[in-house]
Enzyme design. Sequence first.
Site, PDB file in Angstrom:
ATOM      1  N   ASP A 148       0.866  -1.184   0.000  1.00 57.10           N
ATOM      2  CA  ASP A 148       0.000   0.000   0.000  1.00 57.10           C
ATOM      3  C   ASP A 148       0.904   1.236   0.000  1.00 57.10           C
ATOM      4  O   ASP A 148       1.627   1.497   0.952  1.00 57.10           O
ATOM      5  CB  ASP A 148      -0.898  -0.013   1.243  1.00 57.10           C
ATOM      6  CG  ASP A 148      -2.114   0.878   1.055  1.00 57.10           C
ATOM      7  OD1 ASP A 148      -3.104   0.680   1.788  1.00 57.10           O
ATOM      8  OD2 ASP A 148      -2.084   1.770   0.177  1.00 57.10           O
ATOM      9  N   ASP A 159      -3.529   7.355  -2.996  1.00 52.33           N
ATOM     10  CA  ASP A 159      -3.536   6.194  -2.110  1.00 52.33           C
ATOM     11  C   ASP A 159      -3.940   4.991  -2.955  1.00 52.33           C
ATOM     12  O   ASP A 159      -5.090   4.889  -3.376  1.00 52.33           O
ATOM     13  CB  ASP A 159      -4.547   6.460  -0.978  1.00 52.33           C
ATOM     14  CG  ASP A 159      -4.728   5.291  -0.024  1.00 52.33           C
ATOM     15  OD1 ASP A 159      -5.586   5.413   0.871  1.00 52.33           O
ATOM     16  OD2 ASP A 159      -4.033   4.263  -0.178  1.00 52.33           O
ATOM     17  N   HIS A 228     -12.467   5.449   1.637  1.00 53.20           N
ATOM     18  CA  HIS A 228     -12.589   6.698   2.397  1.00 53.20           C
ATOM     19  C   HIS A 228     -12.340   7.898   1.483  1.00 53.20           C
ATOM     20  O   HIS A 228     -11.691   7.773   0.431  1.00 53.20           O
ATOM     21  CB  HIS A 228     -11.566   6.708   3.542  1.00 53.20           C
ATOM     22  CG  HIS A 228     -10.181   6.380   3.065  1.00 53.20           C
ATOM     23  ND1 HIS A 228      -9.228   7.342   2.808  1.00 53.20           N
ATOM     24  CD2 HIS A 228      -9.592   5.187   2.771  1.00 53.20           C
ATOM     25  CE1 HIS A 228      -8.122   6.757   2.379  1.00 53.20           C
ATOM     26  NE2 HIS A 228      -8.332   5.451   2.341  1.00 53.20           N
ATOM     27  N   HIS A 236      -7.625  10.470   5.723  1.00 51.60           N
ATOM     28  CA  HIS A 236      -9.001   9.974   5.808  1.00 51.60           C
ATOM     29  C   HIS A 236      -9.948  11.113   6.123  1.00 51.60           C
ATOM     30  O   HIS A 236      -9.850  11.778   7.122  1.00 51.60           O
ATOM     31  CB  HIS A 236      -9.163   8.785   6.744  1.00 51.60           C
ATOM     32  CG  HIS A 236      -8.806   9.014   8.160  1.00 51.60           C
ATOM     33  ND1 HIS A 236      -9.663   9.636   9.041  1.00 51.60           N
ATOM     34  CD2 HIS A 236      -7.699   8.667   8.849  1.00 51.60           C
ATOM     35  CE1 HIS A 236      -9.081   9.651  10.224  1.00 51.60           C
ATOM     36  NE2 HIS A 236      -7.905   9.076  10.124  1.00 51.60           N
ATOM     37  N   GLU A 262     -11.109   1.024  -1.828  1.00 55.35           N
ATOM     38  CA  GLU A 262     -10.266  -0.130  -1.506  1.00 55.35           C
ATOM     39  C   GLU A 262     -11.139  -1.259  -0.979  1.00 55.35           C
ATOM     40  O   GLU A 262     -12.107  -1.013  -0.266  1.00 55.35           O
ATOM     41  CB  GLU A 262      -9.188   0.217  -0.481  1.00 55.35           C
ATOM     42  CG  GLU A 262      -9.657   0.766   0.833  1.00 55.35           C
ATOM     43  CD  GLU A 262      -8.507   1.346   1.648  1.00 55.35           C
ATOM     44  OE1 GLU A 262      -7.609   0.588   2.055  1.00 55.35           O
ATOM     45  OE2 GLU A 262      -8.516   2.569   1.876  1.00 55.35           O
ATOM     46  N   GLU A 357      -6.539  -1.187  -4.379  1.00 54.73           N
ATOM     47  CA  GLU A 357      -7.048   0.154  -4.039  1.00 54.73           C
ATOM     48  C   GLU A 357      -6.702   1.154  -5.132  1.00 54.73           C
ATOM     49  O   GLU A 357      -5.572   1.141  -5.652  1.00 54.73           O
ATOM     50  CB  GLU A 357      -6.417   0.615  -2.721  1.00 54.73           C
ATOM     51  CG  GLU A 357      -6.752   2.030  -2.305  1.00 54.73           C
ATOM     52  CD  GLU A 357      -6.280   2.356  -0.894  1.00 54.73           C
ATOM     53  OE1 GLU A 357      -5.280   1.788  -0.452  1.00 54.73           O
ATOM     54  OE2 GLU A 357      -6.955   3.166  -0.229  1.00 54.73           O
TER      55      GLU A 357
HETATM   56  O1  LIG Z   1      -8.061   2.549   7.722  1.00 56.79           O
HETATM   57  S1  LIG Z   1      -8.045   3.998   7.644  1.00 56.79           S
HETATM   58  O2  LIG Z   1      -7.545   4.683   8.796  1.00 56.79           O
HETATM   59  C1  LIG Z   1      -9.600   4.520   7.272  1.00 56.79           C
HETATM   60  C2  LIG Z   1     -10.540   3.883   6.537  1.00 56.79           C
HETATM   61  C3  LIG Z   1     -11.757   4.604   6.439  1.00 56.79           C
HETATM   62  C4  LIG Z   1     -11.722   5.798   7.083  1.00 56.79           C
HETATM   63  S2  LIG Z   1     -10.193   6.009   7.789  1.00 56.79           S
HETATM   64  N1  LIG Z   1      -7.078   4.372   6.375  1.00 56.79           N
HETATM   65  C5  LIG Z   1      -6.576   5.727   6.277  1.00 56.79           C
HETATM   66  C6  LIG Z   1      -5.092   5.739   6.611  1.00 56.79           C
HETATM   67  C7  LIG Z   1      -4.693   5.825   7.931  1.00 56.79           C
HETATM   68  C8  LIG Z   1      -3.337   5.887   8.231  1.00 56.79           C
HETATM   69  C9  LIG Z   1      -2.399   5.810   7.202  1.00 56.79           C
HETATM   70  F1  LIG Z   1      -1.103   5.858   7.499  1.00 56.79           F
HETATM   71  C10 LIG Z   1      -2.796   5.696   5.873  1.00 56.79           C
HETATM   72  C11 LIG Z   1      -4.157   5.654   5.578  1.00 56.79           C
HETATM   73  C12 LIG Z   1      -7.290   3.567   5.205  1.00 56.79           C
HETATM   74  C13 LIG Z   1      -6.008   3.262   4.517  1.00 56.79           C
HETATM   75  N2  LIG Z   1      -4.911   2.805   5.098  1.00 56.79           N
HETATM   76  C14 LIG Z   1      -4.010   2.642   4.106  1.00 56.79           C
HETATM   77  N3  LIG Z   1      -4.549   2.970   2.930  1.00 56.79           N
HETATM   78  N4  LIG Z   1      -5.813   3.379   3.202  1.00 56.79           N
HETATM   79 MN   LIG Z   2      -4.006   2.574   0.983  1.00 59.92          MN
HETATM   80 MN   LIG Z   3      -6.949   4.011   1.661  1.00 58.73          MN
END
Ligand SMILES: O=S(=O)(c1cccs1)N(Cc1ccc(F)cc1)Cc1ncn[nH]1
Ligand SMILES: [Mn+2]
Ligand SMILES: [Mn+2]
Length: 376
Positions: A148, A159, A228, A236, A262, A357
């Site tokens: 990712d 992303d 998101h 997010h 995703e 994603e």
């Molecule tokens: O799970 S999440 O926190 C989220 C999903 C829905 C609402 S917030 N997140 C956002 C995020 C949080 C921290 C990161 F360092 C990077 C991204 C999704 C995601 N993680 C990786 N890629 N996409």
């Molecule tokens: Mn991601």
């Molecule tokens: Mn994401």
Amino acid sequence: KAPTAQTDPPSVLISQLFPNKTYPKGEEVEYKDDNRWRTTSEEKRHLDNLSMHNDFLPDYRHAAETHRQVRQWAQKNIKPGQTLTEIANGIEDSVRRLVGHDGLAEGDAIVAGMGFPTGLNLDHIAAHYSPNAGNKTVLQQSNVMKVDIGVHVNGRIVDSAFTVAFDPMYDNLLAAVKDATNTGVREAGIDVRLGELGGYIQETMESYECEVNGKTYPIKSIRNLSGHTILPYSIHGTKSVPIVGGTGDMTKMEEGDVFAIETFGSTGNGHVHDEGEVSHYALRTDAPKVDLRLSSAKSLLNVIKKNFSTIPFCRRYLDRLGQEKYLLGLNNLVTQGIVEDYPPLVDKKGSYTAQFEHTILLRPTVKEVISRGDDY
Ligand SMILES: O=S(=O)(c1cccs1)N(Cc1ccc(F)cc1)Cc1ncn[nH]1
Ligand SMILES: [Mn+2]
Ligand SMILES: [Mn+2]
Ligand SMILES: [Mn+2]
């Protein structure tokens, strides 16, 4: 003479390969049905070209081209026997070389760099795992690794993620998730209700099954993960895209929204929980004004504000900035609600999860799948 082609490993600035911000567009898809009129609407075309709308398009496309070139190199070069640390550094060094220098342009907002820590999520670990310093984990032939990658230019974050597996027995698992994510991308659009999208995604995902180590599994959509919205400098946003039906979320997608679509498939419970050592952190956008007692927390907070603002970071990014003995201060910032921690998200041990994603822009006239490549 300026180079006109990328090297292997990638080293040529994307801005040199595409002078005057002529970065390639993402995949442009017409809206459907009641919103098809937007394609030729004079008002919407004008809106699409307004400077306030247009200045960030080149930044997104710059980040997306960087993402494509780095991930396509990574897909070719990731092999069993490499450590997760080597893989993460290879990806991050390439992003930083291609998108221009990391960190602060003097006094300016942070120019460009990693949009969030490189996720290298093995098997039952679905998301938010990146190796911390000293991690000796070696990628195995039997692993299913979700890669990712986030790239940002002026806070515009792309992303996008893909799954790497070397054993063909995982082919159906990966096919299910790629198909489900493409269903989400295809069905997304202005006025589409988020709950509806979740139903379509789950229907596609769960129409597959896979046979792993001689046992047949139905593929489950992970019900507590979601897509998101993405805002400038904030990974997010306010809306989540469920990947299962029945949530009843009537919230609509809106013109101008940027979404990460995703989906995650699993041979396990289809549910993740927080577990393991944290690597991912981010300054909260709504951080409370707290007078910090701990001087190490105070100085660390200034380093985070200066180098990342609200872009997520990981411990290795603090290491490379020369920070030492920061863990007590970092945990203090988390306890105080100033920094959010994002623990690894895991399904049950022994299960296998996969992810794909994309980032999409709901422009006034068309849906632009900004991170689309000929790989996925
Ligand atoms: O799970 S999440 O926190 C989220 C999903 C829905 C609402 S917030 N997140 C956002 C995020 C949080 C921290 C990161 F360092 C990077 C991204 C999704 C995601 N993680 C990786 N890629 N996409
Ligand atoms: Mn991601
Ligand atoms: Mn994401
Ligand atoms: Mn937390």
